[in-house]
Write a protein that holds these residues in place. Structure first.
Motif, PDB file in Angstrom:
ATOM      1  N   TYR A  57       5.386  20.181 -24.957  1.00  0.00           N
ATOM      2  CA  TYR A  57       4.618  18.944 -24.857  1.00  0.00           C
ATOM      3  C   TYR A  57       3.334  19.113 -25.662  1.00  0.00           C
ATOM      4  O   TYR A  57       2.898  20.226 -25.950  1.00  0.00           O
ATOM      5  N   GLU A 101      11.597  13.708 -17.138  1.00  0.00           N
ATOM      6  CA  GLU A 101      10.939  12.405 -17.288  1.00  0.00           C
ATOM      7  C   GLU A 101      10.377  11.936 -15.947  1.00  0.00           C
ATOM      8  O   GLU A 101       9.235  11.468 -15.858  1.00  0.00           O
ATOM      9  N   ILE A 104       7.336  14.120 -14.962  1.00  0.00           N
ATOM     10  CA  ILE A 104       6.115  13.744 -15.675  1.00  0.00           C
ATOM     11  C   ILE A 104       5.532  12.462 -15.092  1.00  0.00           C
ATOM     12  O   ILE A 104       4.314  12.293 -14.983  1.00  0.00           O
ATOM     13  N   ALA A 105       6.400  11.561 -14.680  1.00  0.00           N
ATOM     14  CA  ALA A 105       5.949  10.273 -14.131  1.00  0.00           C
ATOM     15  C   ALA A 105       5.178  10.427 -12.834  1.00  0.00           C
ATOM     16  O   ALA A 105       4.462   9.505 -12.421  1.00  0.00           O
ATOM     17  N   ARG A 111      -2.738  12.456 -17.607  1.00  0.00           N
ATOM     18  CA  ARG A 111      -2.202  13.806 -17.766  1.00  0.00           C
ATOM     19  C   ARG A 111      -0.808  13.817 -18.393  1.00  0.00           C
ATOM     20  O   ARG A 111      -0.224  14.879 -18.571  1.00  0.00           O
ATOM     21  N   ARG A 112      -0.284  12.676 -18.721  1.00  0.00           N
ATOM     22  CA  ARG A 112       1.017  12.617 -19.369  1.00  0.00           C
ATOM     23  C   ARG A 112       0.828  12.730 -20.880  1.00  0.00           C
ATOM     24  O   ARG A 112      -0.106  12.173 -21.434  1.00  0.00           O
ATOM     25  N   SER A 113       1.708  13.459 -21.532  1.00  0.00           N
ATOM     26  CA  SER A 113       1.589  13.632 -22.981  1.00  0.00           C
ATOM     27  C   SER A 113       2.975  13.624 -23.605  1.00  0.00           C
ATOM     28  O   SER A 113       3.978  13.866 -22.922  1.00  0.00           O
ATOM     29  N   HIS A 115       6.327  14.679 -25.134  1.00  0.00           N
ATOM     30  CA  HIS A 115       7.034  15.917 -24.848  1.00  0.00           C
ATOM     31  C   HIS A 115       8.434  15.860 -25.459  1.00  0.00           C
ATOM     32  O   HIS A 115       8.928  14.796 -25.850  1.00  0.00           O
ATOM     33  N   ASP A 146       5.366  21.868 -14.687  1.00  0.00           N
ATOM     34  CA  ASP A 146       5.899  22.330 -15.970  1.00  0.00           C
ATOM     35  C   ASP A 146       6.411  23.770 -15.904  1.00  0.00           C
ATOM     36  O   ASP A 146       6.970  24.275 -16.881  1.00  0.00           O
TER      37      ASP A 146
END
Length: 309
Positions: A57, A101, A104-105, A111-113, A115, A146
């Motif tokens: 990511y 996915e 990350i949600a 803080r989501r990037s 990836h 992660d």
């Protein structure tokens, strides 16, 4: 008209200045190098380590360590490591899983990037005919998403110490762990061994010094470093998130203060652990979990692989 007090304006200015200063270079004082002997180890013939990259990511170097550039956009690794040992194999962390996915949600939007998922640990092992009966479990450096997303596809025990168990029971950042670990056996280990290279206590997995887990809390309550010694005397320190990039070690650069407040439960403990690692970095290959460059000396696992190239 909206009136703003002078005190409020001053507070905003001070906060802005502190925010800017927290990203400037500020190397930690250099610790005294470790000059004593390294801990004894008798790794058995055939023992080896292999990397299993599961994706990356994006993040900016400026957010990873003090002095990094905002223009330096890096691929952060989500890589597991397979430690092959005649007494049973272990994974260090589990990387991205098939449901990355959704994982990350669960994070706040900031803080989501971007990836990229390549292939999960489970799929890599299955496609290359790995015998899952050889896998004793997954040692997690800590329980953030992660590092544990790939546990969902692995039917194997999760190795965890008491402090990290307490962390996952209460922390918002452990929501993904609580989901993926729901049906897993938890193998509770204790730090029943002596201090190790400056860390307060240790756990020798096989009793031969080849795989030693040390207590390195601070990023999370029970985060750890895993030291691995191979038969050819190569030594590795898998340090999780003591630092996110190698510059944390080579430049003695901590996370920016703002990121410490967001990421670490005890920044002072993270600093102490990082200094321990810096002190031995000229004698042990240090692997920050998210630095893709740090994995270069470690071969990827293929069916029949048994030695480090």
């Amino acid at each position: 008209m909206i009136f703003v007090s002078a005190a409020a304006v001053i507070a905003v200015i001070i906060a802005s200045l502190l925010a800017v200063r927290s990203f400037r270079p500020a190397p930690l004082p250099a610790p005294a190098p470790w000059t004593g002997p390294l801990p004894e180890a008798s790794p058995p013939a055939g023992m080896a380590i292999f990397q299993l990259p599961t994706g990356t990511y994006e993040n900016r170097a400026a957010l990873a360590y003090r002095g990094g550039s905002f223009g330096d956009v890096r691929k952060f690794a989500a890589t597991a490591v397979l430690v092959h040992h005649p007494s049973g194999d272990l994974l260090i962390d589990a990387g991205f899983g098939a449901n990355v996915e959704a994982h990350i949600a669960t994070m706040p939007a900031y803080r989501r990037s971007p990836h990229e998922l390549t292939s999960t640990v489970h799929d890599q092992l299955r496609m290359k005919n790995y015998d899952m009966a050889n896998l004793r479990g997954v040692v997690i450096t800590h329980a953030h998403w992660d590092h544990v997303s790939g546990l969902a596809e692995l039917d194997t025990p999760i190795w965890m110490n008491a402090a990290e168990s307490r962390y996952v029971d209460r922390a918002k950042d452990a929501v993904v762990f609580r989901d993926v670990a729901r049906d897993h056996e938890i193998h509770h280990y204790t730090f029943d061994g002596p201090p190790y290279l400056g860390f307060p206590s240790s756990h020798d997995v096989h009793g031969d010094g080849s795989v030693v887990i040390v207590e390195a809390g601070g990023h999370t309550d029970g985060s750890v470093v895993v030291f691995v010694t191979l038969p050819d005397e190569h030594r590795f320190a898998f340090i999780g998130d003591l630092t996110w990039q190698k510059e944390g070690v080579t430049l003695r650069a901590e996370r920016p203060k703002m990121l410490q407040l967001l990421a670490d439960v005890q920044p002072a403990q993270v600093r102490a652990g990082l200094l321990n690692v810096i002190a031995v970095a000229d004698r042990i290959h240090v692997v920050p979990a998210h630095d893709v460059r740090a994995y270069d000396p470690i071969p990827e696992w293929t069916a029949g692989s048994r030695t480090l190239s």
